[in-house]
Motif scaffolding. Structure first.
Motif, PDB file in Angstrom:
ATOM      1  N   GLY A   1      17.272  40.856  12.355  1.00  0.00           N
ATOM      2  CA  GLY A   1      16.477  40.039  13.255  1.00  0.00           C
ATOM      3  C   GLY A   1      17.155  38.765  13.694  1.00  0.00           C
TER       4      GLY A   1
ATOM      5  N   ARG B   1      16.959  41.346  21.079  1.00  0.00           N
ATOM      6  CA  ARG B   1      16.903  41.294  19.619  1.00  0.00           C
ATOM      7  C   ARG B   1      17.622  42.500  19.046  1.00  0.00           C
ATOM      8  NH1 ARG B   1      11.204  39.668  17.329  1.00  0.00           N
ATOM      9  NH2 ARG B   1      12.530  39.585  15.518  1.00  0.00           N
TER      10      ARG B   1
ATOM     11  N   ARG C   1      11.498  44.608  11.378  1.00  0.00           N
ATOM     12  CA  ARG C   1      11.098  43.220  11.543  1.00  0.00           C
ATOM     13  C   ARG C   1      10.121  42.813  10.431  1.00  0.00           C
ATOM     14  NH1 ARG C   1      13.137  44.693  15.872  1.00  0.00           N
ATOM     15  NH2 ARG C   1      13.534  43.761  17.828  1.00  0.00           N
TER      16      ARG C   1
ATOM     17  N   THR D   1       8.349  47.772  15.833  1.00  0.00           N
ATOM     18  CA  THR D   1       8.534  46.673  14.886  1.00  0.00           C
ATOM     19  C   THR D   1       9.250  47.144  13.638  1.00  0.00           C
ATOM     20  OG1 THR D   1       6.397  47.030  13.802  1.00  0.00           O
ATOM     21  CG2 THR D   1       6.446  45.493  15.672  1.00  0.00           C
TER      22      THR D   1
END
Length: 154
Positions: free
Chosen positions: A22, A32, A37, A90
């Motif tokens: 991250g 990113r 995450r 995510t």
């Protein structure tokens, strides 16, 4: 994400130069990095991270399933499906790659739609379609008229 090692603190660098955990390097300020995450205390414990991934997958699957159900029904089916994909993104690299590809294609389509030639063509085709629909509606109404459901005589 499997980095090939179970050692904590190991950093995987994606092909675009960004770190998977991250944090961003100089070459990846606008995008990113790929990978989980999840908070650091969850990533530090393998079983907790696996449980976290199962939970994220289950929630994302539920959201995507609701979106699929709403596709034929009135409702924002595609928006909900992309929301489920964002939930998956995510935690999972494959979902991040799918979302990046989708964003790229949507941006390309938006740029293409802003082209003056394409806009003129789309406006012309829409106008022709509306004229055809209005003509068919006029033919139908001239042949059958407007009959309200509560005044149907048998």
């Amino acid at each position: 994400m499997n980095t090939g090692s179970n050692e904590p603190g190991e950093v995987v660098v994606a092909s675009d130069g960004s770190e998977v955990d991250g944090t961003e390097t100089d070459g990846a300020r606008e995008q990113r990095g790929l990978g989980s995450r999840a908070p650091e205390f969850i990533k530090a414990r393998r079983m907790l991270h696996l449980s976290w991934q199962v939970g994220v997958f289950a929630v994302g699957l539920a959201v995507v399933a609701v979106g699929i159900v709403l596709l034929p029904l009135p409702g924002p089916g595609w928006v909900i499906i992309f929301g489920g994909m964002a939930i998956w993104a995510t935690e999972f690299v494959w979902a991040q790659l799918v979302l990046r590809w989708t964003k790229r294609k949507v941006t390309e389509a938006a740029q293409k739609a802003l082209d003056p030639k394409v806009r003129r063509r789309n406006i012309t085709l829409t106008a022709i379609g509306l004229v055809i629909v209005a003509g068919l509606a006029g033919i139908y109404l001239s042949k059958f008229g407007i009959v309200m459901p509560w005044k149907i005589e048998e």
